[in-house]
Design a protein around this motif. Structure first.
Motif, PDB file in Angstrom:
ATOM      1  N   SER A   7       0.807  -1.227   0.000  1.00  0.00           N
ATOM      2  CA  SER A   7       0.000   0.000   0.000  1.00  0.00           C
ATOM      3  C   SER A   7       0.840   1.276   0.000  1.00  0.00           C
ATOM      4  N   HIS A   8       2.165   1.133   0.047  1.00  0.00           N
ATOM      5  CA  HIS A   8       2.989   2.355   0.100  1.00  0.00           C
ATOM      6  C   HIS A   8       4.442   2.054  -0.260  1.00  0.00           C
ATOM      7  N   CYS A   9       4.868   2.544  -1.421  1.00  0.00           N
ATOM      8  CA  CYS A   9       6.279   2.396  -1.799  1.00  0.00           C
ATOM      9  C   CYS A   9       6.682   3.550  -2.702  1.00  0.00           C
ATOM     10  N   HIS A  10       7.989   3.634  -2.935  1.00  0.00           N
ATOM     11  CA  HIS A  10       8.552   4.715  -3.757  1.00  0.00           C
ATOM     12  C   HIS A  10       9.454   4.081  -4.814  1.00  0.00           C
ATOM     13  N   VAL A  11       8.852   3.513  -5.861  1.00  0.00           N
ATOM     14  CA  VAL A  11       9.700   2.817  -6.842  1.00  0.00           C
ATOM     15  C   VAL A  11      10.575   3.791  -7.633  1.00  0.00           C
ATOM     16  N   GLY A  83      -0.795  12.580  -0.644  1.00  0.00           N
ATOM     17  CA  GLY A  83       0.269  12.515   0.346  1.00  0.00           C
ATOM     18  C   GLY A  83       1.535  11.961  -0.284  1.00  0.00           C
ATOM     19  N   GLU A  84       2.626  11.863   0.414  1.00  0.00           N
ATOM     20  CA  GLU A  84       2.668  12.021   1.854  1.00  0.00           C
ATOM     21  C   GLU A  84       2.551  13.478   2.255  1.00  0.00           C
ATOM     22  N   THR A  85       1.761  13.685   3.301  1.00  0.00           N
ATOM     23  CA  THR A  85       1.703  14.966   3.970  1.00  0.00           C
ATOM     24  C   THR A  85       1.683  14.648   5.457  1.00  0.00           C
ATOM     25  N   PHE A 139      -2.523   6.229   8.474  1.00  0.00           N
ATOM     26  CA  PHE A 139      -1.280   6.549   9.170  1.00  0.00           C
ATOM     27  C   PHE A 139      -0.244   5.589   8.597  1.00  0.00           C
ATOM     28  N   HIS A 140       0.580   6.103   7.673  1.00  0.00           N
ATOM     29  CA  HIS A 140       1.497   5.202   6.976  1.00  0.00           C
ATOM     30  C   HIS A 140       2.718   4.895   7.838  1.00  0.00           C
ATOM     31  N   CYS A 141       3.268   3.693   7.654  1.00  0.00           N
ATOM     32  CA  CYS A 141       4.462   3.245   8.381  1.00  0.00           C
ATOM     33  C   CYS A 141       4.340   3.581   9.868  1.00  0.00           C
ATOM     34  N   THR A 189       5.656  -1.551   2.305  1.00  0.00           N
ATOM     35  CA  THR A 189       7.109  -1.699   2.445  1.00  0.00           C
ATOM     36  C   THR A 189       7.790  -0.370   2.735  1.00  0.00           C
ATOM     37  N   ASP A 190       7.217   0.748   2.215  1.00  0.00           N
ATOM     38  CA  ASP A 190       7.925   2.032   2.210  1.00  0.00           C
ATOM     39  C   ASP A 190       9.261   1.874   1.479  1.00  0.00           C
ATOM     40  N   SER A 191       9.306   0.957   0.526  1.00  0.00           N
ATOM     41  CA  SER A 191      10.556   0.713  -0.202  1.00  0.00           C
ATOM     42  C   SER A 191      10.938   1.976  -0.973  1.00  0.00           C
TER      43      SER A 191
END
Ligand SMILES: [Zn+2]
Length: 239
Positions: A7-11, A83-85, A139-141, A189-191
């Motif tokens: 649900s959340h990564c930065h490829v 987001g992210e904000t 609320f991520h990570c 992952t927040d990869s």
């Protein structure tokens, strides 16, 4: 292909950007732009792959979010979340409040969920979120306190766990995972950051979300945790 979803990564930050291979291992992911300048990347990514995209101005970026540019982007209708904000003690609280206000306003206008970053700024986070009772998001990570988790739950926000929850020293976070209603749990992952055990220290990739998922499935004794988090993800997006 499995049902797992990151649900959340930065490829955009990965050294090895092999999305085809990633999508052989997981169903999909939501890529998160850390600045409006990454919109071009997101657009291209969504054109080529069945993935989701969020964009915003990260709370540790310099300067104010450009509301006009943000509106132009949202008018194109490709963005799935904002987001992210959020709030981070390392940055300027006044600037973060003003920036969050713009993100919140646009999220309500375009009926999109917020991807919230919050670190060592719990009182400020709760105070600002309470200003927008209709706002929803994740609320991520999550790495906050029990109090912050309860606040998120009471307000119907999702709580997303990253590879941090798999770490040996993450006992208090694991206890928090047990109190989150199952319909509000997301995984990420927040990869390329934060590779989960047993891959700590490696470049984190979206497909490693499977390790986060399998760890929580065992910890929480929830059968078909992949299906549960899949449903939660689409409900989070309002799809
Ligand atoms: Zn992130």
């Amino acid at each position: 292909m499995s049902s797992w979803i990151d649900s959340h990564c930065h490829v955009q930050l990965l050294e090895n950007n092999d999305i085809e291979n990633t999508l052989k291992h997981i169903q999909t992911f939501m890529n998160v732009g850390l600045s409006l300048t990454e919109y071009g990347f997101l657009k291209e990514l969504k054109k080529n792959y069945p993935v989701y995209g969020a964009i915003g101005e990260h709370p540790l970026n310099d300067g104010m979010v450009d509301e006009q540019r943000f509106t132009e982007i949202l008018e194109e209708g490709l963005i799935d979340a904002i987001g992210e904000t959020g709030f981070d003690s390392k940055g300027d609280a006044e600037l973060q409040k003003k920036s969050f206000e713009v993100h919140a306003k646009l999220a309500l206008k375009y009926n999109l969920p917020i991807v919230l970053h919050t670190r060592e700024a719990e009182a400020l986070t709760m105070q600002e979120i309470l200003k927008y009772p209709k706002l929803r998001g994740v609320f991520h990570c999550f790495t906050g306190s029990v109090e912050l988790a309860k606040f998120a739950i009471e307000n119907g926000w999702f709580i997303s766990f990253s590879g941090i929850v798999t770490f040996k020293n993450a006992k208090s976070l694991q206890e928090i995972a047990k109190i989150v209603p199952r319909e509000l749990i997301l995984i990420e992952t927040d990869s390329p950051y934060l590779a989960p055990a047993p891959l700590r220290g490696k470049e984190n990739r979206p497909e490693y979300v499977v390790h986060v998922g399998e760890f929580l499935q065992t910890l929480l004794s929830i059968e078909d945790f992949d299906k549960l988090t899949e449903q939660n993800f689409y409900r989070f997006l309002g799809k």
